[in-house]
Design a protein around this motif. Structure first.
Motif, PDB file in Angstrom:
ATOM      1  N   MET A 293       0.902  -1.130  -0.035  1.00 12.90           N
ATOM      2  CA  MET A 293       0.026  -0.194  -0.062  1.00 12.90           C
ATOM      3  C   MET A 293       0.771   1.315   0.029  1.00 12.90           C
ATOM      4  SD  MET A 293      -3.030   1.141   2.511  1.00 12.90           S
ATOM      5  CE  MET A 293      -3.693  -0.718   2.886  1.00 12.90           C
ATOM      6  N   ASN A 294       0.830   2.085  -1.091  1.00 19.62           N
ATOM      7  CA  ASN A 294       1.670   3.168  -0.940  1.00 19.62           C
ATOM      8  C   ASN A 294       1.077   4.308   0.066  1.00 19.62           C
ATOM      9  OD1 ASN A 294      -0.472   4.675  -2.182  1.00 19.62           O
ATOM     10  ND2 ASN A 294       0.434   4.308  -4.422  1.00 19.62           N
ATOM     11  N   LYS A 295       1.929   5.471  -0.166  1.00 20.67           N
ATOM     12  CA  LYS A 295       1.467   6.562   0.686  1.00 20.67           C
ATOM     13  C   LYS A 295       0.139   7.370   0.549  1.00 20.67           C
ATOM     14  CE  LYS A 295       4.182  10.157   0.378  1.00 20.67           C
ATOM     15  NZ  LYS A 295       5.292  11.182   0.505  1.00 20.67           N
ATOM     16  N   HIS A 296      -0.093   7.432  -0.730  1.00 19.48           N
ATOM     17  CA  HIS A 296      -1.057   8.087  -1.100  1.00 19.48           C
ATOM     18  C   HIS A 296      -2.697   7.375  -0.694  1.00 19.48           C
ATOM     19  CE1 HIS A 296       1.001  11.437  -2.948  1.00 19.48           C
ATOM     20  NE2 HIS A 296       1.477  10.423  -3.478  1.00 19.48           N
ATOM     21  N   THR A 297      -2.584   6.156  -0.818  1.00 20.95           N
ATOM     22  CA  THR A 297      -3.667   5.294  -0.575  1.00 20.95           C
ATOM     23  C   THR A 297      -3.910   5.276   1.029  1.00 20.95           C
ATOM     24  OG1 THR A 297      -3.085   3.532  -2.375  1.00 20.95           O
ATOM     25  CG2 THR A 297      -4.467   3.055  -0.843  1.00 20.95           C
ATOM     26  N   LYS A 298      -2.863   5.298   1.841  1.00 18.21           N
ATOM     27  CA  LYS A 298      -3.028   5.303   3.195  1.00 18.21           C
ATOM     28  C   LYS A 298      -3.538   6.482   3.539  1.00 18.21           C
ATOM     29  CE  LYS A 298       1.076   2.564   4.769  1.00 18.21           C
ATOM     30  NZ  LYS A 298       2.181   2.603   5.361  1.00 18.21           N
ATOM     31  N   LYS A 299      -3.189   7.774   3.132  1.00 20.02           N
ATOM     32  CA  LYS A 299      -3.823   9.100   3.159  1.00 20.02           C
ATOM     33  C   LYS A 299      -5.432   9.045   3.140  1.00 20.02           C
ATOM     34  CE  LYS A 299      -1.153  13.129   3.082  1.00 20.02           C
ATOM     35  NZ  LYS A 299      -0.526  14.077   2.431  1.00 20.02           N
ATOM     36  N   LYS A 300      -5.697   8.620   1.931  1.00 11.95           N
ATOM     37  CA  LYS A 300      -6.968   8.437   1.226  1.00 11.95           C
ATOM     38  C   LYS A 300      -7.859   7.538   2.286  1.00 11.95           C
ATOM     39  CE  LYS A 300      -6.698   9.860  -3.178  1.00 11.95           C
ATOM     40  NZ  LYS A 300      -7.046   9.475  -4.615  1.00 11.95           N
ATOM     41  N   LEU A 301      -7.530   6.484   2.867  1.00  9.60           N
ATOM     42  CA  LEU A 301      -8.050   5.585   3.730  1.00  9.60           C
ATOM     43  C   LEU A 301      -8.455   6.420   4.935  1.00  9.60           C
ATOM     44  CD1 LEU A 301      -6.279   1.989   3.337  1.00  9.60           C
ATOM     45  CD2 LEU A 301      -8.714   2.795   2.727  1.00  9.60           C
ATOM     46  N   VAL A 302      -7.525   6.980   5.486  1.00 10.23           N
ATOM     47  CA  VAL A 302      -7.539   7.681   6.802  1.00 10.23           C
ATOM     48  C   VAL A 302      -8.633   8.651   6.615  1.00 10.23           C
ATOM     49  CG1 VAL A 302      -6.550   9.229   8.308  1.00 10.23           C
ATOM     50  CG2 VAL A 302      -5.065   7.523   7.546  1.00 10.23           C
ATOM     51  N   MET A 303      -8.722   9.510   5.736  1.00  8.73           N
ATOM     52  CA  MET A 303      -9.643  10.669   5.370  1.00  8.73           C
ATOM     53  C   MET A 303     -11.173   9.645   5.133  1.00  8.73           C
ATOM     54  SD  MET A 303      -7.516  13.218   3.244  1.00  8.73           S
ATOM     55  CE  MET A 303      -8.897  14.298   3.012  1.00  8.73           C
ATOM     56  N   THR A 304     -11.182   8.426   4.584  1.00  8.85           N
ATOM     57  CA  THR A 304     -12.424   8.186   4.431  1.00  8.85           C
ATOM     58  C   THR A 304     -13.042   7.067   5.569  1.00  8.85           C
ATOM     59  OG1 THR A 304     -11.350   6.176   3.269  1.00  8.85           O
ATOM     60  CG2 THR A 304     -12.215   8.184   1.710  1.00  8.85           C
ATOM     61  N   GLU A 305     -12.119   6.892   6.476  1.00  9.72           N
ATOM     62  CA  GLU A 305     -12.522   6.024   7.782  1.00  9.72           C
ATOM     63  C   GLU A 305     -13.779   6.480   8.354  1.00  9.72           C
ATOM     64  OE1 GLU A 305      -9.704   5.073  10.210  1.00  9.72           O
ATOM     65  OE2 GLU A 305      -8.541   3.793   8.968  1.00  9.72           O
ATOM     66  N   PHE A 306     -14.776   5.845   8.964  1.00 15.36           N
ATOM     67  CA  PHE A 306     -15.982   6.347   9.602  1.00 15.36           C
ATOM     68  C   PHE A 306     -15.478   6.536  11.216  1.00 15.36           C
ATOM     69  CE2 PHE A 306     -18.275   5.484   5.770  1.00 15.36           C
ATOM     70  CZ  PHE A 306     -19.130   6.557   5.682  1.00 15.36           C
ATOM     71  N   PRO A 307     -15.847   7.387  11.838  1.00 17.28           N
ATOM     72  CA  PRO A 307     -15.446   7.650  13.370  1.00 17.28           C
ATOM     73  C   PRO A 307     -16.555   6.728  13.941  1.00 17.28           C
ATOM     74  CG  PRO A 307     -16.654   9.560  12.511  1.00 17.28           C
ATOM     75  CD  PRO A 307     -16.121   8.941  11.246  1.00 17.28           C
ATOM     76  N   SER A 308     -16.442   6.597  15.304  1.00 13.59           N
ATOM     77  CA  SER A 308     -17.076   5.656  16.052  1.00 13.59           C
ATOM     78  C   SER A 308     -18.422   6.515  16.214  1.00 13.59           C
ATOM     79  CB  SER A 308     -16.407   5.120  17.247  1.00 13.59           C
ATOM     80  OG  SER A 308     -16.455   6.543  18.219  1.00 13.59           O
ATOM     81  N   ARG A 309     -19.611   5.546  16.785  1.00 13.87           N
ATOM     82  CA  ARG A 309     -20.693   6.354  17.063  1.00 13.87           C
ATOM     83  C   ARG A 309     -20.877   7.418  18.157  1.00 13.87           C
ATOM     84  NH1 ARG A 309     -24.553   8.447  14.430  1.00 13.87           N
ATOM     85  NH2 ARG A 309     -26.353   8.751  15.620  1.00 13.87           N
ATOM     86  N   GLN A 310     -20.121   7.213  19.216  1.00 17.44           N
ATOM     87  CA  GLN A 310     -19.702   8.138  20.098  1.00 17.44           C
ATOM     88  C   GLN A 310     -18.955   9.382  19.825  1.00 17.44           C
ATOM     89  OE1 GLN A 310     -17.329   6.489  23.285  1.00 17.44           O
ATOM     90  NE2 GLN A 310     -17.543   8.285  24.527  1.00 17.44           N
ATOM     91  N   GLU A 311     -17.963   9.369  18.811  1.00 21.10           N
ATOM     92  CA  GLU A 311     -17.336  10.204  18.415  1.00 21.10           C
ATOM     93  C   GLU A 311     -18.155  11.067  17.583  1.00 21.10           C
ATOM     94  OE1 GLU A 311     -13.691  10.863  15.239  1.00 21.10           O
ATOM     95  OE2 GLU A 311     -13.374   9.455  16.815  1.00 21.10           O
TER      96      GLU A 311
END
Length: 172
Positions: A1-19
């Motif tokens: 997994m390259n650097k750009h893919t990691k960045k996109k995954l972090v931005m598209t991850e859904f936060p927890s319901r509590q968050e």
């Protein structure tokens, strides 16, 4: 997994319901804090800054003339200062004003953001989906990283991350 893919995954991850609930409450239901700032105060600070720059440059220029420092620097500068003293004074003041301004830009940027927080309508200020809000994030980023990196991080936050319909928590 390259650097750009990691960045996109972090931005598209859904936060927890509590968050999400915490961020949603923070953005929508908390009372808005309006900083105690106004245009009169901003004009006063700019006037004091200009006056202090003018006094400092006048005193230092007087000392440069009095002790003939220009003669030691270069012959052409000494000739220019003798031929055009007013122009040299104006150029010197502008240089001092800019150099001193560089040290005050961080406070000025935070002041502009606080003016926005003070005068922006409530519906505009509640559009941000993140905790802290974009204007609060900008102040925190400028204080933590300095002016240039703080403005860059604020730009990324405002135009890249503050999109969609998911409430998130994102500190600088």
């Amino acid at each position: 997994m390259n650097k750009h893919t990691k960045k996109k995954l972090v931005m598209t991850e859904f936060p927890s319901r509590q968050e999400q609930e915490e961020a949603e409450y923070y953005v929508l239901k908390r009372p808005l804090r309006r900083p105690d700032t106004d245009i009169k105060k901003a004009v006063k600070y700019v006037s004091v800054y200009t006056a202090l720059s003018l006094v400092f440059s006048a005193v230092s220029l007087y000392l440069l003339y009095r002790y003939e420092i220009f003669a030691y620097i270069s012959e052409s500068l000494a000739e220019f200062s003798a031929a055009h003293p007013v122009l040299l004074g104006v150029l010197y003041f502008m240089g001092v004003f800019c150099i001193v301004g560089i040290f005050c830009l961080k406070s000025a940027a935070i002041g502009v953001i606080k003016l926005y927080q003070h005068y922006a309508p409530e519906d505009v200020r509640r559009r941000c989906l993140l905790k802290p809000t974009c204007s609060e994030y900008a102040i925190l980023a400028i204080q933590k990283y300095g002016l240039l990196i703080g403005i860059y991080k604020s730009y990324i936050r405002l135009f890249k991350k503050c999109r969609g319909n998911v409430y998130r928590i994102d500190y600088p």
